[in-house]
Design a protein around this motif. Structure first.
Motif, PDB file in Angstrom:
ATOM      1  N   GLN A  68       0.853  -1.187   0.000  1.00 20.24           N
ATOM      2  CA  GLN A  68       0.000   0.000   0.000  1.00 20.24           C
ATOM      3  C   GLN A  68       0.889   1.237   0.000  1.00 20.24           C
ATOM      4  O   GLN A  68       1.915   1.257   0.664  1.00 20.24           O
ATOM      5  CB  GLN A  68      -0.876   0.023   1.253  1.00 20.24           C
ATOM      6  CG  GLN A  68      -1.801  -1.157   1.384  1.00 20.24           C
ATOM      7  CD  GLN A  68      -2.526  -1.098   2.718  1.00 20.24           C
ATOM      8  OE1 GLN A  68      -3.125  -0.089   3.053  1.00 20.24           O
ATOM      9  NE2 GLN A  68      -2.442  -2.175   3.483  1.00 20.24           N
ATOM     10  N   SER A  69       0.471   2.232  -0.735  1.00 14.94           N
ATOM     11  CA  SER A  69       1.225   3.474  -0.795  1.00 14.94           C
ATOM     12  C   SER A  69       0.245   4.632  -0.868  1.00 14.94           C
ATOM     13  O   SER A  69      -0.770   4.551  -1.546  1.00 14.94           O
ATOM     14  CB  SER A  69       2.134   3.465  -2.021  1.00 14.94           C
ATOM     15  OG  SER A  69       2.928   4.612  -2.043  1.00 14.94           O
ATOM     16  N   PHE A  70       0.569   5.693  -0.152  1.00 12.19           N
ATOM     17  CA  PHE A  70      -0.297   6.862  -0.102  1.00 12.19           C
ATOM     18  C   PHE A  70       0.587   8.101  -0.065  1.00 12.19           C
ATOM     19  O   PHE A  70       1.593   8.129   0.630  1.00 12.19           O
ATOM     20  CB  PHE A  70      -1.174   6.809   1.157  1.00 12.19           C
ATOM     21  CG  PHE A  70      -1.993   8.033   1.373  1.00 12.19           C
ATOM     22  CD1 PHE A  70      -3.155   8.248   0.653  1.00 12.19           C
ATOM     23  CD2 PHE A  70      -1.602   8.999   2.287  1.00 12.19           C
ATOM     24  CE1 PHE A  70      -3.911   9.392   0.837  1.00 12.19           C
ATOM     25  CE2 PHE A  70      -2.346  10.144   2.487  1.00 12.19           C
ATOM     26  CZ  PHE A  70      -3.507  10.333   1.755  1.00 12.19           C
ATOM     27  N   SER A  71       0.212   9.115  -0.821  1.00  6.44           N
ATOM     28  CA  SER A  71       0.917  10.394  -0.732  1.00  6.44           C
ATOM     29  C   SER A  71      -0.101  11.519  -0.871  1.00  6.44           C
ATOM     30  O   SER A  71      -1.118  11.368  -1.539  1.00  6.44           O
ATOM     31  CB  SER A  71       2.006  10.507  -1.794  1.00  6.44           C
ATOM     32  OG  SER A  71       1.441  10.463  -3.072  1.00  6.44           O
ATOM     33  N   SER A  88      -4.482  16.839   1.207  1.00  6.16           N
ATOM     34  CA  SER A  88      -4.968  17.350  -0.073  1.00  6.16           C
ATOM     35  C   SER A  88      -4.293  16.643  -1.248  1.00  6.16           C
ATOM     36  O   SER A  88      -3.180  16.131  -1.127  1.00  6.16           O
ATOM     37  CB  SER A  88      -4.735  18.857  -0.164  1.00  6.16           C
ATOM     38  OG  SER A  88      -3.367  19.154  -0.024  1.00  6.16           O
ATOM     39  N   SER A  89      -4.993  16.664  -2.369  1.00  3.71           N
ATOM     40  CA  SER A  89      -4.479  16.076  -3.601  1.00  3.71           C
ATOM     41  C   SER A  89      -3.451  17.021  -4.210  1.00  3.71           C
ATOM     42  O   SER A  89      -3.362  18.189  -3.812  1.00  3.71           O
ATOM     43  CB  SER A  89      -5.627  15.851  -4.587  1.00  3.71           C
ATOM     44  OG  SER A  89      -6.053  17.091  -5.111  1.00  3.71           O
ATOM     45  N   LEU A  91      -3.692  18.579  -6.821  1.00  2.00           N
ATOM     46  CA  LEU A  91      -4.408  19.717  -7.389  1.00  2.00           C
ATOM     47  C   LEU A  91      -4.997  20.633  -6.321  1.00  2.00           C
ATOM     48  O   LEU A  91      -5.623  21.644  -6.628  1.00  2.00           O
ATOM     49  CB  LEU A  91      -5.509  19.237  -8.329  1.00  2.00           C
ATOM     50  CG  LEU A  91      -5.009  18.445  -9.548  1.00  2.00           C
ATOM     51  CD1 LEU A  91      -6.176  17.931 -10.371  1.00  2.00           C
ATOM     52  CD2 LEU A  91      -4.081  19.296 -10.393  1.00  2.00           C
ATOM     53  N   GLY A  92      -4.845  20.254  -5.053  1.00  2.33           N
ATOM     54  CA  GLY A  92      -5.286  21.113  -3.969  1.00  2.33           C
ATOM     55  C   GLY A  92      -6.648  20.802  -3.377  1.00  2.33           C
ATOM     56  O   GLY A  92      -7.063  21.457  -2.427  1.00  2.33           O
ATOM     57  N   SER A  93      -7.355  19.811  -3.906  1.00  3.62           N
ATOM     58  CA  SER A  93      -8.663  19.488  -3.321  1.00  3.62           C
ATOM     59  C   SER A  93      -8.458  18.678  -2.036  1.00  3.62           C
ATOM     60  O   SER A  93      -7.539  17.883  -1.920  1.00  3.62           O
ATOM     61  CB  SER A  93      -9.534  18.726  -4.313  1.00  3.62           C
ATOM     62  OG  SER A  93      -8.926  17.517  -4.684  1.00  3.62           O
ATOM     63  N   THR A  94      -9.327  18.910  -1.064  1.00  6.55           N
ATOM     64  CA  THR A  94      -9.216  18.247   0.229  1.00  6.55           C
ATOM     65  C   THR A  94      -9.632  16.791   0.108  1.00  6.55           C
ATOM     66  O   THR A  94     -10.732  16.481  -0.343  1.00  6.55           O
ATOM     67  CB  THR A  94     -10.083  18.958   1.285  1.00  6.55           C
ATOM     68  OG1 THR A  94      -9.634  20.323   1.390  1.00  6.55           O
ATOM     69  CG2 THR A  94      -9.983  18.281   2.635  1.00  6.55           C
ATOM     70  N   LEU A  95      -8.724  15.891   0.509  1.00  6.00           N
ATOM     71  CA  LEU A  95      -9.014  14.458   0.516  1.00  6.00           C
ATOM     72  C   LEU A  95      -9.651  14.040   1.833  1.00  6.00           C
ATOM     73  O   LEU A  95     -10.556  13.213   1.853  1.00  6.00           O
ATOM     74  CB  LEU A  95      -7.727  13.655   0.293  1.00  6.00           C
ATOM     75  CG  LEU A  95      -6.984  13.925  -1.006  1.00  6.00           C
ATOM     76  CD1 LEU A  95      -5.633  13.206  -0.991  1.00  6.00           C
ATOM     77  CD2 LEU A  95      -7.824  13.474  -2.190  1.00  6.00           C
ATOM     78  N   ALA A  96      -9.142  14.603   2.917  1.00  9.87           N
ATOM     79  CA  ALA A  96      -9.661  14.276   4.244  1.00  9.87           C
ATOM     80  C   ALA A  96      -9.249  15.362   5.225  1.00  9.87           C
ATOM     81  O   ALA A  96      -8.229  16.022   5.043  1.00  9.87           O
ATOM     82  CB  ALA A  96      -9.114  12.930   4.707  1.00  9.87           C
ATOM     83  N   ALA A  97     -10.056  15.532   6.239  1.00  8.60           N
ATOM     84  CA  ALA A  97      -9.747  16.457   7.331  1.00  8.60           C
ATOM     85  C   ALA A  97      -9.975  15.718   8.640  1.00  8.60           C
ATOM     86  O   ALA A  97     -10.980  15.017   8.795  1.00  8.60           O
ATOM     87  CB  ALA A  97     -10.624  17.697   7.252  1.00  8.60           C
ATOM     88  N   MET A  98      -9.026  15.839   9.539  1.00 10.48           N
ATOM     89  CA  MET A  98      -9.119  15.180  10.842  1.00 10.48           C
ATOM     90  C   MET A  98      -8.922  16.236  11.920  1.00 10.48           C
ATOM     91  O   MET A  98      -8.137  17.163  11.748  1.00 10.48           O
ATOM     92  CB  MET A  98      -8.006  14.133  10.985  1.00 10.48           C
ATOM     93  CG  MET A  98      -7.980  13.091   9.913  1.00 10.48           C
ATOM     94  SD  MET A  98      -6.476  12.088  10.069  1.00 10.48           S
ATOM     95  CE  MET A  98      -6.397  11.424   8.411  1.00 10.48           C
TER      96      MET A  98
END
Length: 180
Positions: A68-71, A88-89, A91-98
């Motif tokens: 698994q890999s995530f960036s 964020s991706s 392109l700047g869109s929010t992927l998740a907020a915690m």
């Protein structure tokens, strides 16, 4: 005869000497100009032990089956007790907020909210592996903190990089942070 040769060679030798001096002057001038344009090596910034917010890019790789890999880009503020993290991706869109506080951690992702009893639980559930959060905040401040099974390389922290690896238990995991 010698004086005639010397007299004839005089202007030629003078011309050679003049060219040599001109070439030396141009070379010296070029060196001075180039040294003025050279950029001095930037000294690494000192690690701020009081710092409580970071931005940059992160990468997490877990050597599971399948790997698994995530960036993502990240913006982190707070500490292990209370804080928030936005991913964020490119392109700047929010992927998740915690965000978290003692006894509660919340994940907002894709318009859905999930609640967890702790930040450790939230991170383990969302990343697929436990990450030593308390130690991570210490590492970010440049404080070496020992966590069984983990190795953190803080040597590049003044240059804006943090690398940590979990060697045990398996599967291994690698966390890389590059700060803006």
């Amino acid at each position: 005869m010698k004086s005639a040769v010397k007299a004839a060679a005089g202007p030629a030798l003078s011309m050679v000497n003049a060219r040599r001096q001109t070439l030396q002057a141009l070379t010296l001038g070029s060196v001075v100009l180039l040294s003025g344009c050279a950029t001095a090596r930037k000294e690494p910034a000192a690690v701020d032990k009081e710092r409580s917010s970071w931005t940059g890019r992160l990468g997490l790789t877990i050597a599971s089956d399948p790997p698994q890999s995530f960036s993502a880009g990240f913006s982190l503020s707070g500490n292990a007790e209370t804080g928030q993290l936005s991913l964020s991706s490119p392109l700047g869109s929010t992927l998740a907020a915690m965000h978290w506080q003692p006894g509660s951690a919340v994940l907002n992702q894709g318009g859905k909210e999930q609640r967890f009893n702790s930040l450790d639980e939230l991170v383990t559930q969302t990343s697929g592996t436990p990450i030593p959060i308390r130690a991570l905040f210490a590492w970010l401040r440049g404080e070496p903190e020992t966590v069984e099974g983990w190795q953190a390389d803080l040597s590049s922290l003044p240059d804006g990089r943090l690398h940590a690896q979990r060697l045990q238990p398996l599967p291994t995991a690698e966390l890389r942070l590059v700060f803006d």
